[in-house]
Design a protein around this motif. Sequence first.
Motif, mmCIF file in Angstrom:
data_model
loop_
_atom_site.group_PDB
_atom_site.id
_atom_site.type_symbol
_atom_site.label_atom_id
_atom_site.label_comp_id
_atom_site.label_asym_id
_atom_site.label_seq_id
_atom_site.Cartn_x
_atom_site.Cartn_y
_atom_site.Cartn_z
ATOM 1 N N GLY A 1 0.822 -1.037 0.150
ATOM 2 C CA GLY A 1 -0.010 -0.165 0.014
ATOM 3 C C GLY A 1 0.931 1.114 0.003
ATOM 4 O O GLY A 1 2.219 1.186 0.377
ATOM 5 N N THR A 2 0.255 2.462 -0.093
ATOM 6 C CA THR A 2 1.042 3.747 -0.266
ATOM 7 C C THR A 2 1.577 4.073 1.281
ATOM 8 O O THR A 2 0.621 3.683 2.236
ATOM 9 C CB THR A 2 0.257 4.787 -0.722
ATOM 10 O OG1 THR A 2 -1.018 4.831 -0.246
ATOM 11 C CG2 THR A 2 -0.081 4.459 -2.319
ATOM 12 N N ALA A 3 2.455 4.703 1.320
ATOM 13 C CA ALA A 3 2.941 5.191 2.678
ATOM 14 C C ALA A 3 2.219 6.326 3.053
ATOM 15 O O ALA A 3 2.358 7.368 2.431
ATOM 16 C CB ALA A 3 4.500 5.352 2.745
ATOM 17 N N ILE A 4 1.412 6.293 4.193
ATOM 18 C CA ILE A 4 0.424 7.547 4.552
ATOM 19 C C ILE A 4 1.256 8.079 5.829
ATOM 20 O O ILE A 4 1.456 7.288 6.844
ATOM 21 C CB ILE A 4 -0.784 6.942 5.123
ATOM 22 C CG1 ILE A 4 -1.605 6.169 4.198
ATOM 23 C CG2 ILE A 4 -1.779 8.059 5.513
ATOM 24 C CD1 ILE A 4 -1.828 6.928 2.591
ATOM 25 N N ASN A 5 1.364 9.435 5.489
ATOM 26 C CA ASN A 5 2.091 10.072 6.579
ATOM 27 C C ASN A 5 1.065 10.792 7.906
ATOM 28 O O ASN A 5 0.169 11.267 7.062
ATOM 29 C CB ASN A 5 3.018 11.274 6.265
ATOM 30 C CG ASN A 5 4.169 10.772 5.492
ATOM 31 O OD1 ASN A 5 4.841 9.742 5.832
ATOM 32 N ND2 ASN A 5 4.461 11.380 4.237
ATOM 33 N N THR A 6 1.225 10.470 8.761
ATOM 34 C CA THR A 6 0.344 11.110 10.018
ATOM 35 C C THR A 6 1.073 11.748 10.941
ATOM 36 O O THR A 6 2.261 11.893 10.799
ATOM 37 C CB THR A 6 -0.453 9.835 10.591
ATOM 38 O OG1 THR A 6 0.480 9.323 11.565
ATOM 39 C CG2 THR A 6 -1.175 9.015 9.716
ATOM 40 N N SER A 7 0.318 12.329 11.944
ATOM 41 C CA SER A 7 1.145 13.273 13.086
ATOM 42 C C SER A 7 1.670 12.226 13.811
ATOM 43 O O SER A 7 2.831 12.747 14.688
ATOM 44 C CB SER A 7 0.030 14.063 13.843
ATOM 45 O OG SER A 7 -0.995 13.220 14.214
ATOM 46 N N LYS A 8 1.385 10.972 13.913
ATOM 47 C CA LYS A 8 2.101 10.022 14.773
ATOM 48 C C LYS A 8 3.164 9.342 14.168
ATOM 49 O O LYS A 8 4.033 8.904 14.874
ATOM 50 C CB LYS A 8 1.089 8.834 15.271
ATOM 51 C CG LYS A 8 -0.045 9.571 16.056
ATOM 52 C CD LYS A 8 0.316 9.923 17.546
ATOM 53 C CE LYS A 8 -0.744 10.433 18.039
ATOM 54 N NZ LYS A 8 -0.446 10.935 19.297
ATOM 55 N N GLY A 9 3.345 9.460 12.748
ATOM 56 C CA GLY A 9 4.434 8.754 11.964
ATOM 57 C C GLY A 9 3.742 8.193 10.698
ATOM 58 O O GLY A 9 2.683 8.360 10.384
ATOM 59 N N THR A 10 4.772 7.369 10.019
ATOM 60 C CA THR A 10 4.192 6.791 8.633
ATOM 61 C C THR A 10 3.601 5.328 8.931
ATOM 62 O O THR A 10 3.888 4.550 9.727
ATOM 63 C CB THR A 10 5.497 6.662 7.944
ATOM 64 O OG1 THR A 10 6.022 7.966 7.589
ATOM 65 C CG2 THR A 10 4.997 6.258 6.324
ATOM 66 N N VAL A 11 2.538 5.078 8.174
ATOM 67 C CA VAL A 11 1.924 3.865 8.188
ATOM 68 C C VAL A 11 1.732 3.307 6.737
ATOM 69 O O VAL A 11 1.391 4.129 5.834
ATOM 70 C CB VAL A 11 0.559 3.979 8.662
ATOM 71 C CG1 VAL A 11 -0.156 2.639 8.713
ATOM 72 C CG2 VAL A 11 0.350 4.715 9.961
ATOM 73 N N GLN A 12 2.278 1.865 6.598
ATOM 74 C CA GLN A 12 2.185 1.389 5.206
ATOM 75 C C GLN A 12 2.098 -0.025 5.589
ATOM 76 O O GLN A 12 2.902 -0.763 6.216
ATOM 77 C CB GLN A 12 3.759 1.574 4.598
ATOM 78 C CG GLN A 12 3.663 1.017 3.102
ATOM 79 C CD GLN A 12 4.773 1.256 2.320
ATOM 80 O OE1 GLN A 12 5.848 1.639 2.932
ATOM 81 N NE2 GLN A 12 4.674 1.225 1.039
ATOM 82 N N VAL A 13 1.103 -0.602 4.820
ATOM 83 C CA VAL A 13 0.992 -2.064 4.781
ATOM 84 C C VAL A 13 1.536 -2.927 3.485
ATOM 85 O O VAL A 13 1.359 -2.234 2.449
ATOM 86 C CB VAL A 13 -0.781 -2.434 4.912
ATOM 87 C CG1 VAL A 13 -0.929 -1.747 6.226
ATOM 88 C CG2 VAL A 13 -1.503 -1.988 3.901
ATOM 89 N N GLN A 14 1.467 -4.143 3.697
ATOM 90 C CA GLN A 14 1.793 -4.910 2.638
ATOM 91 C C GLN A 14 0.948 -6.295 2.854
ATOM 92 O O GLN A 14 0.504 -6.602 3.833
ATOM 93 C CB GLN A 14 3.260 -5.694 2.832
ATOM 94 C CG GLN A 14 3.426 -6.508 1.662
ATOM 95 C CD GLN A 14 4.863 -7.091 1.766
ATOM 96 O OE1 GLN A 14 5.756 -6.570 1.621
ATOM 97 N NE2 GLN A 14 5.129 -8.435 1.986
ATOM 98 N N VAL A 15 0.162 -6.507 1.707
ATOM 99 C CA VAL A 15 -1.056 -7.364 1.630
ATOM 100 C C VAL A 15 -0.649 -8.618 0.419
ATOM 101 O O VAL A 15 -0.190 -8.504 -0.490
ATOM 102 C CB VAL A 15 -2.230 -6.612 1.198
ATOM 103 C CG1 VAL A 15 -3.508 -7.586 1.251
ATOM 104 C CG2 VAL A 15 -2.842 -5.334 1.979
ATOM 105 N N THR A 16 -0.966 -9.695 1.032
ATOM 106 C CA THR A 16 -0.682 -11.054 0.350
ATOM 107 C C THR A 16 -1.886 -11.233 -0.057
ATOM 108 O O THR A 16 -3.010 -11.737 0.871
ATOM 109 C CB THR A 16 0.128 -11.995 0.937
ATOM 110 O OG1 THR A 16 1.287 -11.462 1.467
ATOM 111 C CG2 THR A 16 0.256 -13.337 0.141
ATOM 112 N N PHE A 17 -2.253 -11.634 -1.308
ATOM 113 C CA PHE A 17 -3.393 -12.234 -2.076
ATOM 114 C C PHE A 17 -3.295 -13.365 -2.308
ATOM 115 O O PHE A 17 -2.489 -13.583 -3.028
ATOM 116 C CB PHE A 17 -4.297 -10.988 -2.979
ATOM 117 C CG PHE A 17 -4.506 -9.894 -2.800
ATOM 118 C CD1 PHE A 17 -5.863 -9.474 -2.138
ATOM 119 C CD2 PHE A 17 -3.560 -8.753 -2.542
ATOM 120 C CE1 PHE A 17 -6.120 -8.349 -2.037
ATOM 121 C CE2 PHE A 17 -3.818 -7.514 -2.270
ATOM 122 C CZ PHE A 17 -5.228 -7.060 -1.755
#
Length: 149
Positions: free
Chosen positions: A69-85
């Motif tokens: 997934g795209t890296a989402i910047n927040t006030s707490k830090g960056t969030v990014q996921v990886q999904v296996t289908f």
Amino acid sequence: MKRVIPVLVLSVAGLIPVWRYEPSIGTSTTTTTEAVSTPTPTPTATSSSGASSGSSSTPSASSKKVVQGTAINTSKGTVQVQVTFEGDKISSVSMLQQPDHPQTTAAVPVLIEETLKAQSSKIDTVSGATITSDAYVQSLQAAIDAKGA
């Protein structure tokens, strides 16, 4: 004069926790490779006649796809996921980037479990980690969208 000393002592005692408070700054992130996956059932033949349908519902090794997934910047830090289908099913989700924050650490397993149950990004946010939950959903949806492209 008798009241001044207790007032000063209690005022200082009350201000010490305020002086020592360190708010979480969303600049540090951690990278994790922790993944939660659901066991995939082994398909079994239910028909004794030997007749088979024209299409097979068993996922082959070539239908396994890993999408970030795209890296989402927040006030707490960056969030990014990886999904296996595996086929059209989400088989596992892992966090590539997440804020180094206690609420986030507690929320990630809940978010992953809810994703695997829902098989979509339509999940509830985790109380106390709303910012991270919202960013997780955005990154998850980006990965789902990228899989379809």
